[in-house]
Scaffold this motif. Structure first.
Motif, PDB file in Angstrom:
ATOM      1  N   ALA A 152       0.434   0.234 -18.180  1.00  0.00           N
ATOM      2  CA  ALA A 152       1.350  -0.826 -18.676  1.00  0.00           C
ATOM      3  C   ALA A 152       2.733  -0.656 -17.845  1.00  0.00           C
ATOM      4  CB  ALA A 152       1.676  -0.251 -19.963  1.00  0.00           C
ATOM      5  N   ARG A 153       3.199   0.376 -17.526  1.00  0.00           N
ATOM      6  CA  ARG A 153       4.564   0.469 -16.626  1.00  0.00           C
ATOM      7  C   ARG A 153       4.400  -0.006 -15.304  1.00  0.00           C
ATOM      8  NH1 ARG A 153       5.376   6.878 -18.610  1.00  0.00           N
ATOM      9  NH2 ARG A 153       6.946   6.546 -20.130  1.00  0.00           N
ATOM     10  N   TYR A 154       3.268  -0.104 -14.948  1.00  0.00           N
ATOM     11  CA  TYR A 154       2.946  -0.527 -13.568  1.00  0.00           C
ATOM     12  C   TYR A 154       3.123  -2.078 -13.694  1.00  0.00           C
ATOM     13  CZ  TYR A 154       0.234  -2.140  -9.566  1.00  0.00           C
ATOM     14  OH  TYR A 154      -0.279  -2.981  -8.161  1.00  0.00           O
ATOM     15  N   ALA A 155       2.394  -2.573 -14.565  1.00  0.00           N
ATOM     16  CA  ALA A 155       2.327  -4.020 -14.780  1.00  0.00           C
ATOM     17  C   ALA A 155       3.838  -4.743 -15.068  1.00  0.00           C
ATOM     18  CB  ALA A 155       1.398  -4.124 -15.937  1.00  0.00           C
ATOM     19  N   ALA A 156       4.469  -3.724 -15.757  1.00  0.00           N
ATOM     20  CA  ALA A 156       5.804  -4.461 -16.193  1.00  0.00           C
ATOM     21  C   ALA A 156       6.597  -4.399 -15.207  1.00  0.00           C
ATOM     22  CB  ALA A 156       6.231  -3.365 -17.552  1.00  0.00           C
ATOM     23  N   ALA A 157       6.599  -3.798 -14.064  1.00  0.00           N
ATOM     24  CA  ALA A 157       7.292  -3.803 -12.752  1.00  0.00           C
ATOM     25  C   ALA A 157       7.403  -5.294 -12.086  1.00  0.00           C
ATOM     26  CB  ALA A 157       7.226  -2.550 -11.987  1.00  0.00           C
ATOM     27  N   GLU A 158       8.214  -5.392 -11.318  1.00  0.00           N
ATOM     28  CA  GLU A 158       8.121  -6.873 -10.713  1.00  0.00           C
ATOM     29  C   GLU A 158       7.572  -6.422  -9.080  1.00  0.00           C
ATOM     30  OE1 GLU A 158      12.099  -8.290 -10.476  1.00  0.00           O
ATOM     31  OE2 GLU A 158      11.610  -9.735 -11.990  1.00  0.00           O
ATOM     32  N   HIS A 159       6.601  -6.968  -8.778  1.00  0.00           N
ATOM     33  CA  HIS A 159       5.728  -6.666  -7.687  1.00  0.00           C
ATOM     34  C   HIS A 159       5.933  -7.774  -6.432  1.00  0.00           C
ATOM     35  CE1 HIS A 159       2.743  -4.343  -9.946  1.00  0.00           C
ATOM     36  NE2 HIS A 159       3.493  -4.902 -10.814  1.00  0.00           N
ATOM     37  N   ILE A 160       5.672  -7.152  -5.422  1.00  0.00           N
ATOM     38  CA  ILE A 160       5.854  -7.998  -4.006  1.00  0.00           C
ATOM     39  C   ILE A 160       4.350  -7.937  -3.489  1.00  0.00           C
ATOM     40  CG2 ILE A 160       6.555  -6.345  -2.652  1.00  0.00           C
ATOM     41  CD1 ILE A 160       8.259  -8.648  -1.131  1.00  0.00           C
ATOM     42  N   ASN A 161       3.595  -9.008  -3.180  1.00  0.00           N
ATOM     43  CA  ASN A 161       2.263  -8.932  -2.392  1.00  0.00           C
ATOM     44  C   ASN A 161       2.231  -9.014  -0.989  1.00  0.00           C
ATOM     45  OD1 ASN A 161       0.549  -8.693  -4.620  1.00  0.00           O
ATOM     46  ND2 ASN A 161      -0.347 -10.786  -4.529  1.00  0.00           N
ATOM     47  N   VAL A 162       1.345  -8.601  -0.619  1.00  0.00           N
ATOM     48  CA  VAL A 162       1.242  -8.658   1.024  1.00  0.00           C
ATOM     49  C   VAL A 162      -0.165  -9.762   1.376  1.00  0.00           C
ATOM     50  CG1 VAL A 162       0.809  -7.445   3.304  1.00  0.00           C
ATOM     51  CG2 VAL A 162       2.315  -6.364   1.424  1.00  0.00           C
TER      52      VAL A 162
END
Length: 297
Positions: free
Chosen positions: A186-196
């Motif tokens: 849940a914490r992982y999903a809540a963060a903002e991500h950048i994809n490669v």
């Protein structure tokens, strides 16, 4: 019907280069000589092969249709007529073109080059960038070896799975996730991500794994390389998920932190791929062995 095999080499060069001048330079002949060869090819096939469109020359539909077949035939002829002998890498003079994922070039390229220079000082390596679209360079002979996470599907492309590594989360030192006891899904999903992604795609297998848990994430940007993604991460609260083996060295140099991924995700594979025409080519076999060792290490 009398056939001149030199015309096959000329046709292959013309179709690959798309110009008389380029084909002449490739085969080390004069432009007028190549023009004469093109004329003979036109008379033999009954097709124009290349037609002028403005300042460039465009292949005809027939030329496009037979391009790969011509290249295959030329490779077969060269294989039949080339004298068989033991490979002496100490005197080998050859340039190999390698299209590897950028992180694999940084991670394993130096070791491969060192091994090549030690054994065969006359060999040169050309590492080229991956394209944003799938290209047939392996089949055309323009690329000798590919290395990335994709298993080829074409029947004439060989591939070895030479390594694999788990995925990790990459964040800046002091990121909010570094201050929690456990990084939950849940914490992982809540963060903002950048994809490669070299294609610029916003989603991947991570989203499928999160969806099975009823979670979604927000991808705010994509970059074509891991190196570029790390630059975004090091100055923000963004995170990127990447293979551990290709990430650890860069993370140390950039003062980044690696965290375990709280998802069940298959390890990231590394495939070494080549066209079947090189299966028994002694120099290519030698290079493949060195590349396997460098990538596996």
């Amino acid at each position: 019907m009398q056939l001149d095999l030199n015309l096959l080499a000329a046709l292959d060069a013309l179709l690959e280069e798309g110009s008389v001048a380029g084909a002449a330079e490739r085969l080390h002949v004069t432009a007028p000589a190549m023009s004469r060869s093109l004329g003979r090819i036109r008379r033999t096939t009954g097709d124009q092969i290349l037609v002028r469109t403005g300042r460039t020359m465009t292949p005809t539909p027939y030329a496009i249709a037979v391009r790969e077949q011509v290249h295959e035939l030329l490779q077969q002829v060269q294989g039949v007529l080339a004298p068989s002998r033991e490979l002496d890498v100490t005197t080998l003079e050859r340039t190999f073109t390698l299209r590897w994922h950028d992180s694999l070039v940084a991670l394993s390229g130096p070791a491969l080059l060192a091994a090549v220079r030690k054994q065969a000082p006359g060999v040169r390596l050309r590492f080229i960038a991956e394209s944003s679209i799938d290209t047939p360079e392996l089949r055309r002979g323009a690329v000798d070896l590919e290395a990335n996470a994709n298993r080829p599907t074409a029947p004439d492309i060989r591939a070895d799975r030479v390594a694999e590594t788990r995925h990790v989360i990459v964040v800046r030192r002091g990121h909010p996730l570094t201050r929690v006891k456990t990084v939950t899904a849940a914490r992982y999903a809540a963060a903002e991500h950048i994809n490669v992604s070299r294609r610029g795609t916003l989603g991947n297998a991570l989203d499928d794994a999160l969806a099975q848990l009823g979670l979604t994430r927000r991808v705010v940007a994509t970059t074509p390389t891991e190196g570029a993604a790390f630059e975004f991460v090091r100055g923000s609260d963004l995170l990127v998920t990447a293979p551990e083996s290709t990430t650890r060295s860069a993370a140390t140099n950039l003062d980044l932190t690696l965290l375990p991924l709280p998802l069940e995700l298959p390890p990231a594979p590394v495939y070494l791929s080549w066209h079947q025409r090189y299966d028994t080519d002694p120099a290519h076999v030698w290079l493949r062995d060195l590349a396997r060792t460098a990538l596996a290490t």
